[in-house]
Design a protein around this motif. Sequence first.
Motif, PDB file in Angstrom:
ATOM      1  N   VAL A  53    -125.929  19.367  61.436  1.00 51.14           N
ATOM      2  CA  VAL A  53    -126.391  18.350  62.377  1.00 51.14           C
ATOM      3  C   VAL A  53    -127.632  17.729  61.752  1.00 51.14           C
ATOM      4  N   VAL A  54    -127.544  16.443  61.421  1.00 51.29           N
ATOM      5  CA  VAL A  54    -128.627  15.799  60.677  1.00 51.29           C
ATOM      6  C   VAL A  54    -129.122  14.546  61.396  1.00 51.29           C
ATOM      7  N   PRO A  55    -130.392  14.188  61.199  1.00 56.50           N
ATOM      8  CA  PRO A  55    -130.931  12.948  61.791  1.00 56.50           C
ATOM      9  C   PRO A  55    -130.476  11.732  60.988  1.00 56.50           C
ATOM     10  N   PRO A  56    -130.595  10.530  61.560  1.00 61.80           N
ATOM     11  CA  PRO A  56    -130.129   9.325  60.867  1.00 61.80           C
ATOM     12  C   PRO A  56    -130.903   8.992  59.614  1.00 61.80           C
ATOM     13  N   THR A  57    -132.082   9.579  59.448  1.00 58.55           N
ATOM     14  CA  THR A  57    -132.884   9.286  58.258  1.00 58.55           C
ATOM     15  C   THR A  57    -132.375  10.009  57.014  1.00 58.55           C
ATOM     16  N   ALA A  88    -135.579  17.855  56.833  1.00 55.60           N
ATOM     17  CA  ALA A  88    -135.408  16.398  56.735  1.00 55.60           C
ATOM     18  C   ALA A  88    -136.296  15.803  55.654  1.00 55.60           C
ATOM     19  N   SER A  89    -137.413  16.462  55.373  1.00 57.68           N
ATOM     20  CA  SER A  89    -138.331  15.965  54.335  1.00 57.68           C
ATOM     21  C   SER A  89    -138.362  16.873  53.105  1.00 57.68           C
ATOM     22  N   VAL A 118    -130.651  20.301  61.486  1.00 55.30           N
ATOM     23  CA  VAL A 118    -131.893  19.642  61.092  1.00 55.30           C
ATOM     24  C   VAL A 118    -132.406  18.732  62.207  1.00 55.30           C
ATOM     25  N   GLU A 119    -131.496  18.137  62.953  1.00 56.44           N
ATOM     26  CA  GLU A 119    -131.864  17.261  64.072  1.00 56.44           C
ATOM     27  C   GLU A 119    -132.138  18.098  65.319  1.00 56.44           C
ATOM     28  N   VAL A 167    -131.807  26.666  62.334  1.00 59.75           N
ATOM     29  CA  VAL A 167    -132.465  25.451  62.817  1.00 59.75           C
ATOM     30  C   VAL A 167    -133.759  25.244  62.040  1.00 59.75           C
ATOM     31  N   ASP A 168    -133.879  24.096  61.387  1.00 62.45           N
ATOM     32  CA  ASP A 168    -135.087  23.819  60.614  1.00 62.45           C
ATOM     33  C   ASP A 168    -135.271  22.312  60.439  1.00 62.45           C
TER      34      ASP A 168
END
Length: 324
Positions: free
Chosen positions: A47-51, A30-31, A6-7, A25-26
């Motif tokens: 793999v994810v973002p901090p949000t 995240a939203s 995701v990141e 990969v997408d």
Amino acid sequence: MEVLIVEPLEPRALDWLGKRRAIHVDPSLASDPRRFEALLANARGIVVPPTMRLDARMLLAAPALRAVCRLEGGPGNIDLLACESAGIAVVQPAGAGAVAEAEFATAAMLQLLRRVPVHEGEGVYVGRELSASTVGIVGMSPTARLLAQLAGGFGARVVGYDPALHASDSGWRQTGIRPVPLAELFESCDVVVVLLAYYSRYHGLLGERLLEACKADQVLVCLSPSSVFDEEALAAALGSGRLAAAWFDRIEPGWLDPGRALCGIDTLHVTPRLAPSTRESRARGAWALVRRLDALLGAPPADAAFTETVPSALFGPGGDPELA
């Protein structure tokens, strides 16, 4: 799909991983938490973002998951206890941004010392030089060693403190930083740089007792979450002028709102997490992350074809970034 990403990552690192693993990969996930959870059920690594939040409920719905990866350091919204209980590794390239952070902190120190003048007597206000300063580093992160080298190159004297590192530890000698008690650091330093990794036990650690007794006209640079400070004590030190100025590269939501203690203080400078945000640090972090993730997932499928090697120039003489 074996790895859900995701990141956004450095393209060459992503391509390397894609030749070894089945990846999806997408960044839009995240939203879209519902779609993310549906795909999470079959993923072995993510793999994810901090949000993005990963709690115990979500992890229970991902029986195949073996690794959760974050490009940016810090626990963020990941339930670390739930990951540990489920045998899921949490991968974060903690040292990938060390060079960027050390450069940023050095620039911030120079700016504050020169652009925030101090009274020299007879109505004269002047800037100061880093070469004539004593720099105190709080928190021996991977950034600390590089920062000590940069500050020392200017001729500054460097001392340090870390609540998790005893004064007799050989690490101090290796970094060239002289360990001192925390109170002495604040009382004697012209510049304080806070690099503490955040743990709940450090909440409000830097409070009234330390800030009231800090050296007159001290300037402060903080790359840690601002919650390591006591909000009211920080405002009082800045408001009185005892602390000449402070630069925070991240600050707790609401701390600058009207009615809060720090609102309207013009000697407080805030940037939105710029210190580690460089092209080079993201590339270093991405390579460290995909290599560790690949190792955690075990041998790749027999038909996986890959030829690209890791660009060692990204890492320099220090080798790989550390992985949390």
